[in-house]
Design an enzyme around this catalytic site. Structure first.
Site, PDB file in Angstrom:
ATOM      1  N   ARG A  56       0.843  -1.199   0.000  1.00  0.00           N
ATOM      2  CA  ARG A  56       0.000   0.000   0.000  1.00  0.00           C
ATOM      3  C   ARG A  56       0.872   1.239   0.000  1.00  0.00           C
ATOM      4  O   ARG A  56       1.789   1.378   0.799  1.00  0.00           O
ATOM      5  CB  ARG A  56      -0.902   0.004   1.243  1.00  0.00           C
ATOM      6  N   SER A  70     -11.344   6.608  16.454  1.00  0.00           N
ATOM      7  CA  SER A  70     -11.892   5.356  16.988  1.00  0.00           C
ATOM      8  C   SER A  70     -10.906   4.708  17.959  1.00  0.00           C
ATOM      9  O   SER A  70     -11.301   4.204  19.021  1.00  0.00           O
ATOM     10  CB  SER A  70     -12.203   4.393  15.843  1.00  0.00           C
ATOM     11  N   GLY A  75      -9.403   1.954  21.581  1.00  0.00           N
ATOM     12  CA  GLY A  75      -8.129   1.249  21.525  1.00  0.00           C
ATOM     13  C   GLY A  75      -7.976   0.518  20.204  1.00  0.00           C
ATOM     14  O   GLY A  75      -8.863   0.545  19.355  1.00  0.00           O
ATOM     15  N   GLN A  78      -7.852  -4.716  16.562  1.00  0.00           N
ATOM     16  CA  GLN A  78      -7.149  -5.793  15.856  1.00  0.00           C
ATOM     17  C   GLN A  78      -5.646  -5.534  15.906  1.00  0.00           C
ATOM     18  O   GLN A  78      -5.163  -4.545  15.367  1.00  0.00           O
ATOM     19  CB  GLN A  78      -7.603  -5.871  14.397  1.00  0.00           C
ATOM     20  N   GLY A  95      -0.631  -4.136   8.906  1.00  0.00           N
ATOM     21  CA  GLY A  95      -1.299  -3.248   9.855  1.00  0.00           C
ATOM     22  C   GLY A  95      -0.735  -1.837   9.852  1.00  0.00           C
ATOM     23  O   GLY A  95      -0.856  -1.120  10.846  1.00  0.00           O
ATOM     24  N   GLU A  96      -0.161  -1.400   8.717  1.00  0.00           N
ATOM     25  CA  GLU A  96       0.444  -0.060   8.694  1.00  0.00           C
ATOM     26  C   GLU A  96      -0.597   1.026   8.934  1.00  0.00           C
ATOM     27  O   GLU A  96      -0.327   2.027   9.585  1.00  0.00           O
ATOM     28  CB  GLU A  96       1.158   0.193   7.358  1.00  0.00           C
ATOM     29  N   ARG A  97      -1.802   0.833   8.430  1.00  0.00           N
ATOM     30  CA  ARG A  97      -2.855   1.828   8.633  1.00  0.00           C
ATOM     31  C   ARG A  97      -3.192   1.973  10.121  1.00  0.00           C
ATOM     32  O   ARG A  97      -3.330   3.075  10.632  1.00  0.00           O
ATOM     33  CB  ARG A  97      -4.098   1.423   7.836  1.00  0.00           C
ATOM     34  N   GLU A 129      -1.611 -10.739   3.242  1.00  0.00           N
ATOM     35  CA  GLU A 129      -2.516 -10.186   4.247  1.00  0.00           C
ATOM     36  C   GLU A 129      -3.128  -8.876   3.774  1.00  0.00           C
ATOM     37  O   GLU A 129      -4.300  -8.592   4.024  1.00  0.00           O
ATOM     38  CB  GLU A 129      -1.788 -10.009   5.581  1.00  0.00           C
TER      39      GLU A 129
END
Length: 302
Positions: A56, A70, A75, A78, A95-97, A129
């Protein structure tokens, strides 16, 4: 809920284990590796480096800010996934976002799954992923597939097994990379869809591709209309003539002059009514002043 609280508590204890130089785990054979690998552990954000294999490249700032808000309230639900590098250093796998949003939220720690993997494993995990979980645009997905071919030497059949997609679907994404770079950018920016791109790719001449792309954007052509435009091109028409042949198609229905006059009579102003080839249209009611505008509003409200 109890299970989640227990796992987070365990993560805090394992964080201390990872900070002990005498327990520097580098492989699955090392002591205490079984306590770390696959578990959720609270890691310092500063100890996590971005994965150079991350497919990405575009992050929507507005949605990133929404996720940050959020995270402030709920917290990180995921956990991210990282691989252990040197002592107290980790590299992001996926999980960079979430990591970026956590930084925006002012967090100093983030929950993470720990994995021990070589560069190839890391690349495969990151690409697979992200393809499965995130809203990558079609070109980013195509580039991810191409990297799996170039750097890991996966066949399309092997990729099909890894990502759970049909081989034909993977092939369709990869074909997008043959499009003119301007058109690829148009897909990434949302000016046209993957369906438009799949139609254009049937034209080999990239200059003709670019001309047809401009016609699609300027005339807001649908995928079906684009397919017809490409068909006209293959029948010998140049891109401009092919587009005119599409534009010459009649609208799906006509509005009689008497009906237009009825609008004009009702509103006391020359009303313009237009319908496109798809049956969509607009009614334009002009007004000359605020008083005239209020008069028209009263007519609409009855």
């Amino acid at each position: 809920m109890t299970k989640a609280i227990k796992k987070q508590a365990l993560g805090r204890g394992l964080s201390a284990l990872l900070k002990d130089p005498e327990n520097d785990i580098k492989s699955v054979e090392d002591k205490n590796a079984d306590k770390v690998v696959g578990n959720i552990i609270e890691l310092e954000i500063e100890s996590i480096e971005i994965n150079p294999f991350q497919p990405r490249s575009n992050f929507n700032e507005e949605t990133l800010q929404e996720l940050s808000t959020s995270i402030k309230e709920l917290g990180v639900i995921q956990p991210i996934t990282v691989r252990k590098m040197e002592y107290n250093k980790y590299q992001l796998i996926s999980g960079e976002r979430r990591l970026r949003a956590s930084k925006l939220a002012g967090l100093t720690h983030v929950p993470a799954y720990i994995r021990i993997a070589n560069d190839n494993d890391s690349l495969v995990m990151a690409l697979v992923e992200n393809i499965q979980r995130h809203d990558l645009d079609p070109i980013e997905i195509a580039l991810s597939y191409q990297r799996l071919i170039d750097e890991i030497q996966l066949t399309q059949e092997q990729m099909s097994d890894r990502v759970g997609k049909k081989r034909s679907t993977i092939a369709n994404y990869l074909r997008l990379l043959k499009l003119d770079p301007v058109i690829q950018t148009g897909i990434r920016d949302g000016f046209i869809s993957m369906g438009h791109g799949r139609a254009i790719i049937n034209i080999e001449d990239q200059e003709a591709q670019a001309d047809i792309y401009q016609k699609i954007v300027s005339s807001n052509l649908s995928v079906r209309e684009t397919e017809a435009l490409v068909k006209n091109y293959h029948e010998g028409l140049n891109p401009t003539e092919a587009a005119k042949a599409i534009e010459a198609k009649p609208t799906s229905f006509n509005i009689a002059d008497e009906e237009k006059k009825a609008f004009t009579s009702f509103f006391g102003a020359k009303v313009d009514v237009k319908v496109d080839r798809k049956g969509k249209g607009k009614i334009t009611i002009p007004f000359s002043s605020e008083e005239d505008f209020n008069r028209i509003i009263k007519l609409i409200q009855g």
